[in-house]
Design an enzyme around this catalytic site. Structure first.
Site, PDB file in Angstrom:
ATOM      1  N   GLY A  19     -11.888  -0.321 -12.613  1.00 41.39           N
ATOM      2  CA  GLY A  19     -12.699  -1.408 -13.173  1.00 41.39           C
ATOM      3  C   GLY A  19     -12.912  -1.284 -14.669  1.00 41.39           C
ATOM      4  O   GLY A  19     -12.153  -0.606 -15.371  1.00 41.39           O
TER       5      GLY A  19
ATOM      6  N   CYS B 178      -2.080   9.878  -6.532  1.00 43.79           N
ATOM      7  CA  CYS B 178      -3.229   9.639  -5.666  1.00 43.79           C
ATOM      8  C   CYS B 178      -4.185  10.819  -5.792  1.00 43.79           C
ATOM      9  O   CYS B 178      -3.805  11.970  -5.546  1.00 43.79           O
ATOM     10  CB  CYS B 178      -2.815   9.478  -4.204  1.00 43.79           C
ATOM     11  SG  CYS B 178      -4.268   9.260  -3.125  1.00 43.79           S
TER      12      CYS B 178
ATOM     13  N   LYS C   6       0.855  -1.186   0.000  1.00 44.37           N
ATOM     14  CA  LYS C   6       0.000   0.000   0.000  1.00 44.37           C
ATOM     15  C   LYS C   6       0.888   1.232   0.000  1.00 44.37           C
ATOM     16  O   LYS C   6       1.922   1.277   0.695  1.00 44.37           O
ATOM     17  CB  LYS C   6      -0.886   0.019   1.258  1.00 44.37           C
ATOM     18  CG  LYS C   6      -1.629   1.318   1.495  1.00 44.37           C
ATOM     19  CD  LYS C   6      -2.654   1.608   0.397  1.00 44.37           C
ATOM     20  CE  LYS C   6      -3.286   2.999   0.575  1.00 44.37           C
ATOM     21  NZ  LYS C   6      -4.184   3.316  -0.562  1.00 44.37           N
TER      22      LYS C   6
HETATM   23  O1  LIG Z   1      -3.130   6.348  -5.428  1.00 44.70           O
HETATM   24  C1  LIG Z   1      -4.253   6.039  -5.000  1.00 44.70           C
HETATM   25  N1  LIG Z   1      -5.249   5.787  -5.865  1.00 44.70           N
HETATM   26  C2  LIG Z   1      -6.500   5.519  -5.469  1.00 44.70           C
HETATM   27  O2  LIG Z   1      -7.387   5.344  -6.327  1.00 44.70           O
HETATM   28  N2  LIG Z   1      -6.785   5.447  -4.136  1.00 44.70           N
HETATM   29  C3  LIG Z   1      -5.743   5.429  -3.184  1.00 44.70           C
HETATM   30  C4  LIG Z   1      -6.129   6.107  -1.890  1.00 44.70           C
HETATM   31  O3  LIG Z   1      -7.090   6.897  -1.872  1.00 44.70           O
HETATM   32  O4  LIG Z   1      -5.399   5.841  -0.906  1.00 44.70           O
HETATM   33  N3  LIG Z   1      -4.512   5.963  -3.670  1.00 44.70           N
END
Ligand SMILES: O=C1NC(=O)NC(C(=O)O)N1
Length: 310
Positions: free
Chosen positions: A221, A129, A45
């Site tokens: 998706g 992000c 993550k």
């Molecule tokens: O880089 C990201 N892309 C996304 O679609 N969601 C996550 C997030 O919101 O943490 N981070």
């Protein structure tokens, strides 16, 4: 025997398919589940300097053709993933580490800590992000992105990659590629992150699906496959010295095939993995093999990047 193995840099993957950062990778238990699955690699993550709870819930929703999310970078802080990377068995499958600092200084600090491990981890710097209120996507500010990559490239002795937002305008593809091509140790481009700030509405309740940002969130998706393929193939053409990792719209072996046909060396799966679980990798590998056998391909190199134009 149909060979679906691939390499990112000099690291071999038994399958070209693995998780997208953000899905099944916040907890070490989740990372281990991906490691023990038929995925060919795993990515953590996106981490920040300090741990984050992320955005208020509900912040993820499945939709008829994919998903919307505004997670807000919930993670345990980089030290948690640094510890995992320090003890990881790199003879098994490649480990990618997603880094998403809230500032360039944070990114430099974290990247330095990871490279000091002297382990063959693969940093993926998240430039895209869309869900941290007040933090614009660096990938859409070309001067800021160039400044950040210049500093990161100067600080990094090891190869790294970037996680890119989707681009939609040819001039933007060209400006971004010109920046990426300046940096020799920038070795892979992961295309794409979610399509930022979409809005999904529930007709019956007349309400948005997620709480953050008045319902705006990253779209993933089926919706994003054409955009993902366009980004994979365009950067494959514009950045011949880089490897492309495809992400977006993969739900079956056919989309894995299409991403590789467009030039991807490996592919990541987000929404479909969130919905289906780690058994997905077994299914996708089997479906990819079936397509290759039907077409008479022995290995991925037989068709990688060989998309025909008219
Ligand atoms: O880089 C990201 N892309 C996304 O679609 N969601 C996550 C997030 O919101 O943490 N981070």
């Amino acid at each position: 025997m149909t060979d679906i193995s691939t390499h990112i840099l000099d690291q071999r993957m038994r399958s070209p398919v693995y998780n997208a950062s953000g899905v099944m990778c916040r907890e070490t238990t989740e990372l281990e589940a991906v490691r023990h699955s038929d995925a060919g690699a795993l990515v953590s993550k996106s981490c920040t300097l300090e741990a984050r709870d992320g955005n208020p819930e509900p912040r993820y929703a499945a939709t008829p053709f994919g998903s919307i999310n505004s997670m807000g970078l919930p993670n345990h802080g980089y030290r948690y993933y640094l510890d995992y990377a320090a003890h990881y068995d790199y003879t098994d499958k490649p480990l990618f580490i997603s880094i998403s600092g809230l500032s360039l200084a944070d990114n430099l600090h974290m990247l330095d800590a990871f490279q000091r491990l002297k382990r063959p981890l693969l940093p993926e710097v998240n430039l895209s992000c869309p869900n941290v209120p007040g933090k614009p996507q660096l990938g859409y500010s070309f001067d800021d992105m160039a400044t950040a990559l210049t500093a990161i490239h100067a600080a990094m002795d090891i190869p790294f990659g970037v996680k890119l937002p989707p681009y939609f305008d040819i001039s933007h593809f060209e400006m971004a590629a010109e920046i990426f091509n300046r940096f020799e140790r920038l070795k892979f481009l992961t295309c794409i992150n979610s399509i930022g700030n979409g809005l999904v509405v529930d007709t019956d309740s007349e309400t948005v699906l997620i709480k953050p940002k008045n319902g705006l969130g990253g779209i993933g998706g089926d919706y994003v496959l054409p955009t993902a393929l366009a980004n994979v193939n365009t950067f494959y053409r514009l950045c011949p010295d880089k490897q492309i990792i495809g992400c977006g719209g993969i739900g079956a072996g056919e989309q894995v095939f299409q991403h590789i046909l467009c030039g991807a060396s490996a592919v990541q799966v987000g929404t479909r993995l969130w919905e289906e679980g780690a058994g997905l990798f077994t299914r996708l590998n089997q479906e990819l093999v079936a397509i290759m056998q039907r077409k008479g391909y022995q290995c991925l190199a037989d068709f990688r990047g060989k998309l025909c134009t008219l």
